[in-house]
Design an enzyme around this catalytic site. Structure first.
Site, short mmCIF file in Angstrom:
data_model
loop_
_atom_site.label_atom_id
_atom_site.label_comp_id
_atom_site.label_asym_id
_atom_site.label_seq_id
_atom_site.Cartn_x
_atom_site.Cartn_y
_atom_site.Cartn_z
N LYS A 1 23.00 -67.96 14.41
CA LYS A 1 23.69 -69.03 15.12
C LYS A 1 25.13 -68.65 15.45
O LYS A 1 25.72 -69.18 16.39
CB LYS A 1 23.62 -70.33 14.33
CG LYS A 1 22.18 -70.84 14.29
CD LYS A 1 22.05 -72.23 13.70
CE LYS A 1 20.63 -72.75 13.84
NZ LYS A 1 19.64 -72.01 13.04
C1 LIG Z 1 18.31 -71.95 13.28
C2 LIG Z 1 17.52 -70.85 12.69
C3 LIG Z 1 16.22 -70.50 13.16
C4 LIG Z 1 15.51 -71.28 14.24
O1 LIG Z 1 16.11 -71.14 15.50
P1 LIG Z 1 15.73 -72.14 16.69
O2 LIG Z 1 16.64 -71.78 17.78
O3 LIG Z 1 15.96 -73.51 16.14
O4 LIG Z 1 14.28 -71.92 17.01
C5 LIG Z 1 15.58 -69.41 12.59
N1 LIG Z 1 16.15 -68.71 11.59
C6 LIG Z 1 17.37 -69.01 11.11
C7 LIG Z 1 17.92 -68.21 10.00
C8 LIG Z 1 18.11 -70.08 11.64
O5 LIG Z 1 19.31 -70.37 11.14
#
Ligand SMILES: *Cc1c(COP(=O)(O)O)cnc(C)c1O
Length: 469
Positions: A113
């Site tokens: 993120k």
């Molecule tokens: C947020 C997150 C996801 C999922 O991502 P999306 O964009 O919601 O599909 C997968 N792995 C980790 C470690 C995350 O923080």
């Protein structure tokens, strides 16, 4: 470039108009009016670019209301070796024959993120200064999103973050990451309750439109278009690292929850990036796997949402999924409004007619699901046979990736977090502690800054009011 809503509102809006927005006024999600096509010559030229320069080229196709020199400066300030740990920013490493891991988790909070949120922090600060405005971000987190938002917004002019988290329910490491921030514009509010209590308070505050307007309350949730756009870049960067010419195809396996990450892959493919398959990997919360196998999208009730060892994918509905269905159904806003409005509210979901569902495969999508036992086995196998330690979400991605390998097509698994964030499951799988980046050794011992509160919307409002300037 202009933007429209997936539910039919076609009022043309510029990038800067939607940057600070959540949903469109009609309840839909913003998308560009079209996807710019990238031809062979452009791909060839981009192949040699640094990550920041590549990001600038891609963002420029979608942003025409920020002067190019400013955008370039913001992007270059974001994607640096100092913040992301390597000159490649998203380095690719070989796991085994035909399978690669693209590291998206070397930013400040050790999860992918950061890739988008770090840019968002710089874009927000720029746009707010340009307008002479302030923004108070109110959010609820059970871990990853909150810390990524705080690290992106810390010290930024014009922005304050009020982040609610369930008291005592995050891991010691996650708490330490967030609560050790000493920046004045970051406010950690721990609520005596569970994550849903936090989210209910955020909703209640957001529904008080007068309060929201008066105190300039905003969000940074995963439906923000700028976040999605920033993620498009690493699909190109992964492709260039895995291939030496543009006549080659690759596949991506993406650990998925809200469909934000893999939706960026869909945008990259629509732009012409040679992607064979987009492999959607879910955990036990298999809303998306069910759709890609059957054509039925069924939102889960809270009681049906499992708490798993890949917790960042524990979702009951996939908030970005509407964007893909909009493209799949020929961008028919009225149909999307009916499916995602009344059909979900009344029936909890919908089933696409076979002729519509049949086209999903032509967008490259395939899927699979992974359980706690799969996760442990995959982490063990990667460690013992390949000498690499994977986090739980990435393990879900690898498990499903292996079910979709095609001869001659490199499979790139997106590493969405580092194992250090999910130590408990690593200990269960490997009987040892995960590796932790040197800079984060001992953060649990740092002074913590947070305010404890009962699950009371009025008290949270009073706190925001007293601290929002
Ligand atoms: C947020 C997150 C996801 C999922 O991502 P999306 O964009 O919601 O599909 C997968 N792995 C980790 C470690 C995350 O923080």
């Amino acid at each position: 470039m202009k933007y429209l809503s997936t539910r039919g509102d076609a009022t043309p809006r510029g990038f800067s108009d939607i940057l600070l927005e959540g949903l469109a006024p009609d309840g839909g999600l913003y998308l560009p009016t079209h996807y710019p096509k990238v031809d062979d010559a452009t791909l060839a030229r981009w192949r040699g670019l640094s990550y920041a320069d590549l990001a600038f080229e891609i963002l420029s196709l979608y942003i025409d209301d920020i002067p190019a020199a400013d955008l370039k400066r913001l992007v270059q300030a974001t994607y640096t070796e100092a913040v992301f740990g390597s000159a490649a920013i998203v380095p690719l490493r070989r796991l085994e024959d035909g399978v690669w891991i693209e590291a998206l988790s070397n930013g400040p909070t050790l999860a992918f993120k950061d890739m988008a949120m770090q840019l968002l922090g710089n874009l927000f600060e720029y746009e707010l200064a340009r307008r002479g405005e302030q923004l108070n971000i109110l959010g609820a987190t059970s871990g990853d999103t909150g810390s990524a938002a705080e690290y992106a917004m810390r010290g930024k002019q014009g922005v304050r973050v009020f982040m609610l988290s369930p008291h005592g329910r995050m891991s010691a490491f996650q708490q330490a990451q967030m609560f050790s921030l000493q920046d004045e514009n970051i406010h950690n509010i721990t609520v005596e309750g569970v994550f849903d209590d936090c989210q209910d308070i955020v909703k209640a505050v957001s529904n008080d439109l007068e309060f929201k307007r008066r105190h300039k309350i905003g969000t940074v949730n995963s439906i923000n278009w700028a976040r999605l756009l920033a993620q498009v870049v690493y699909y190109f960067a992964g492709y260039f690292q895995a291939t030496c010419a543009n006549d080659q195809k690759v596949s991506f396996a993406v650990p998925s929850g809200n469909f934000g990450n893999v939706c960026a892959g869909h945008v990259a493919r629509m732009m012409g990036l040679p992607i064979a398959q987009l492999v959607v990997a879910t955990n036990e919360n298999d809303v998306l796997d069910e759709f890609f196998r059957t054509g039925t999208y069924r939102v889960r009730a809270t009681a049906e949402t499992h708490e798993t060892s890949s917790p960042s994918m524990d979702i009951s509905k996939a908030s970005n999924f509407e964007r893909f269905v909009f493209d799949l159904l020929g961008r028919d806003g009225a149909r999307i409004a009916a499916l995602f409005g009344p059909a979900i509210a009344k029936e909890g979901g919908f089933t696409l007619p076979p002729e519509d569902f049949a086209r999903a495969a032509s967008y490259g999508f395939v899927s699979g699901r992974s359980t706690h036992a799969d996760r442990l086995a995959t982490i063990r196998d990667a460690w013992q046979r390949c000498g690499t330690m994977l986090d739980t979400h990435t393990a879900d991605g690898l498990k499903v990736a292996r079910e979709h390998l095609q001869p001659g097509v490199p499979m790139i698994v997106l590493e969405t977090a580092l194992p250090a964030k999910f130590a408990e499951t690593i200990r269960e799988a490997l009987g040892r502690e995960p590796e932790r980046p040197a800079a984060l050794e001992g953060i649990e011992a740092l002074p913590k800054r947070f305010t404890l509160m009962p699950p009371d919307t009025a008290k949270v409002k009073a706190y925001v009011e007293a601290h929002c300037g």
